[in-house]
Enzyme design. Structure first.
Site, PDB file in Angstrom:
ATOM      1  N   ARG A  48     -69.620 -45.883  69.647  1.00 56.76           N
ATOM      2  CA  ARG A  48     -69.562 -46.358  68.260  1.00 56.76           C
ATOM      3  C   ARG A  48     -70.067 -47.799  68.253  1.00 56.76           C
ATOM      4  O   ARG A  48     -69.302 -48.724  68.456  1.00 56.76           O
ATOM      5  CB  ARG A  48     -68.115 -46.278  67.766  1.00 56.76           C
ATOM      6  CG  ARG A  48     -67.948 -46.825  66.370  1.00 56.76           C
ATOM      7  CD  ARG A  48     -66.516 -47.047  66.060  1.00 56.76           C
ATOM      8  NE  ARG A  48     -65.817 -45.827  65.687  1.00 56.76           N
ATOM      9  CZ  ARG A  48     -64.483 -45.749  65.605  1.00 56.76           C
ATOM     10  NH1 ARG A  48     -63.733 -46.791  65.884  1.00 56.76           N
ATOM     11  NH2 ARG A  48     -63.908 -44.632  65.239  1.00 56.76           N
TER      12      ARG A  48
ATOM     13  N   GLU B  46     -65.627 -45.357  61.265  1.00 56.76           N
ATOM     14  CA  GLU B  46     -65.253 -43.956  61.505  1.00 56.76           C
ATOM     15  C   GLU B  46     -66.095 -42.989  60.655  1.00 56.76           C
ATOM     16  O   GLU B  46     -66.217 -41.825  60.989  1.00 56.76           O
ATOM     17  CB  GLU B  46     -63.754 -43.791  61.200  1.00 56.76           C
ATOM     18  CG  GLU B  46     -63.207 -42.410  61.397  1.00 56.76           C
ATOM     19  CD  GLU B  46     -62.368 -42.210  62.652  1.00 56.76           C
ATOM     20  OE1 GLU B  46     -62.165 -43.168  63.408  1.00 56.76           O
ATOM     21  OE2 GLU B  46     -61.928 -41.070  62.854  1.00 56.76           O
TER      22      GLU B  46
HETATM   23  N1  UDP Z   1     -56.919 -44.556  73.477  1.00 55.55           N
HETATM   24  C1  UDP Z   1     -56.458 -44.428  74.787  1.00 55.55           C
HETATM   25  N2  UDP Z   1     -55.147 -44.699  75.065  1.00 55.55           N
HETATM   26  C2  UDP Z   1     -54.252 -45.121  74.113  1.00 55.55           C
HETATM   27  C3  UDP Z   1     -54.720 -45.261  72.783  1.00 55.55           C
HETATM   28  C4  UDP Z   1     -56.056 -44.967  72.501  1.00 55.55           C
HETATM   29  O1  UDP Z   1     -57.241 -44.078  75.702  1.00 55.55           O
HETATM   30  O2  UDP Z   1     -53.086 -45.390  74.451  1.00 55.55           O
HETATM   31  C5  UDP Z   1     -58.340 -44.290  73.180  1.00 55.55           C
HETATM   32  C6  UDP Z   1     -58.605 -43.321  72.042  1.00 55.55           C
HETATM   33  O3  UDP Z   1     -58.649 -41.985  72.502  1.00 55.55           O
HETATM   34  C7  UDP Z   1     -59.965 -43.786  71.541  1.00 55.55           C
HETATM   35  C8  UDP Z   1     -59.974 -45.299  71.813  1.00 55.55           C
HETATM   36  O4  UDP Z   1     -58.915 -45.520  72.726  1.00 55.55           O
HETATM   37  O5  UDP Z   1     -60.998 -43.201  72.272  1.00 55.55           O
HETATM   38  C9  UDP Z   1     -59.772 -46.154  70.570  1.00 55.55           C
HETATM   39  O6  UDP Z   1     -58.613 -45.750  69.910  1.00 55.55           O
HETATM   40  P1  UDP Z   1     -58.054 -46.471  68.620  1.00 55.55           P
HETATM   41  O7  UDP Z   1     -56.701 -45.905  68.344  1.00 55.55           O
HETATM   42  O8  UDP Z   1     -58.104 -47.948  68.754  1.00 55.55           O
HETATM   43  O9  UDP Z   1     -58.980 -46.034  67.393  1.00 55.55           O
HETATM   44  P2  UDP Z   1     -60.485 -45.554  67.172  1.00 55.55           P
HETATM   45  O10 UDP Z   1     -61.392 -46.594  67.754  1.00 55.55           O
HETATM   46  O11 UDP Z   1     -60.677 -44.226  67.862  1.00 55.55           O
HETATM   47  O12 UDP Z   1     -60.604 -45.452  65.689  1.00 55.55           O
END
Ligand code: UDP
Length: 344
Positions: A305, A120
């Site tokens: 990412r 992140e």
């Molecule tokens: N996301 C989604 N639906 C959900 C939960 C998350 O579309 O119910 C998306 C969120 O917007 C992000 C990605 O999945 O783009 C990954 O989310 P996560 O919470 O795993 O953490 P991140 O990778 O963003 O740190």
């Protein structure tokens, strides 16, 4: 080797302690956490000493353990995006303030720290692959509170780097890229909608609720199976010839890149084929939802990412092995097994 793990009951912590106990008969682990529900048999292993406690309260115990340990691994942190927007001050207090105090103790006793940075920190960098020592770290405006986690972790990285390069401690910063696997998040977290995407989707399938694709689900992540991640961490702990001294290392699987939409399709397919659910009459629909509705105004997404893992390959002689579908299958099977009798 004496190792202190703070947050040992967390996702990374408990997988790490299990691997250490399995493979290293001469390593002793001292661990602390608020709870112990993921620790299972480890609690009965004479190589492992556990204290149920809070890093904000049990300060004397921590100082004593820091003093007597060879390596300190401070894993206590809030690391779920929903929390970044809901309670940014709690994220700051825990992820920065509490952790910086631990680092100061490591400085006091000149210890080695293996610290979890995060993918992140690269934020919305436009680099096709994020490189530890080259990529710019890009975050959004202050009113997009999502970035508090990225900023806290970036400042921790900079503080540790500053102390380390001036000889006050020895460090390795590792950056996990969307690690997944058994016991990633609880069903309880998912019921509230505050779990990470993989466990959130599996829980929706189990509860028969819709799977929400935030803003259409075109954003991509590289999902890394936890066993691969832990193998890299073990090499970091071994630190042969001091190879990881004062290094920052991405730990991710660039081959496992997929969009959130593709992820939803894979998990739904696996769920529908699972022996306990193959005869279910209906299955969750996959629907679109706006980021603002799902997370609130303070959210901003990260569209790609992907890690460069050249450094990890070179320094650790490491390669991730578990592919995307297999990672999802193992994570789904374990979550369903664990919650077989849960009332939902
Ligand atoms: N996301 C989604 N639906 C959900 C939960 C998350 O579309 O119910 C998306 C969120 O917007 C992000 C990605 O999945 O783009 C990954 O989310 P996560 O919470 O795993 O953490 P991140 O990778 O963003 O740190």
């Amino acid at each position: 080797m004496n190792i202190l793990i703070l947050g040992v009951n967390g996702f990374i912590g408990h997988h790490l302690v299990n691997r250490i106990l399995k493979e290293k008969k001469d390593w002793i682990v001292y661990g602390m956490d608020l709870g112990s529900d993921r620790l299972g048999n480890a609690l009965h292993n004479p190589q492992f000493h556990f204290l149920e406690g809070d890093i904000g309260i049990n300060k004397e115990w921590i100082e004593l353990q820091v003093k007597r340990s060879d390596v300190v691994i401070p894993l206590v942190a809030i690391a779920t995006p929903k929390m970044y927007v809901e309670d940014p001050i709690a994220v700051y207090n825990l992820d920065f303030e509490m952790n910086v105090n631990i680092i100061k103790q490591c400085v006091k006793y000149h210890k080695r720290v293996v610290f979890p940075s995060t993918s992140e920190v690269y934020g919305a960098s436009s680099d096709p692959e994020f490189k530890e020592d080259e990529s710019y770290l890009v975050v959004g405006p202050i009113n997009k509170e999502r970035w508090i986690y990225s900023c806290c972790k970036q400042l921790m990285d900079r503080v540790i780097y500053g102390y380390g390069t001036r000889g006050h401690l020895e460090f390795t910063l590792f950056r996990p890229f969307n690690w997944v696997g058994p016991r990633l998040d609880s069903l309880y977290a998912a019921k509230e909608g505050s779990s990470r995407v993989v466990t959130q989707f599996i829980a929706e399938l189990l509860m028969g609720r819709p799977i929400n694709l935030v803003d259409g689900g075109m954003q991509k992540r590289c999902f890394t199976y936890v066993d691969d991640g832990i193998s890299a961490l073990m090499e970091i702990l071994e630190n042969k010839n001091d190879i990881c001294k004062n290094q920052i290392i991405n730990i991710g699987n660039p081959e496992n890149e997929c969009s959130v939409k593709e992820l939803a399709d894979i998990l739904k397919k696996l769920f529908m084929k699972h022996p306990d659910h193959v005869n279910d009459k209906t299955y969750s629909e996959i629907i679109n939802i706006s980021a603002e509705k799902f997370y609130g105004k303070g959210y901003q997404d990260i569209y790609t990412r992907k890690p460069s893992i050249e450094k990890a390959r070179k320094l650790l002689n490491w390669e991730p092995k578990i592919g995307l579908e297999e990672s999802m299958r193992l994570t789904l099977n374990s979550f369903l097994e664990e919650n077989k009798d849960a009332s939902i």
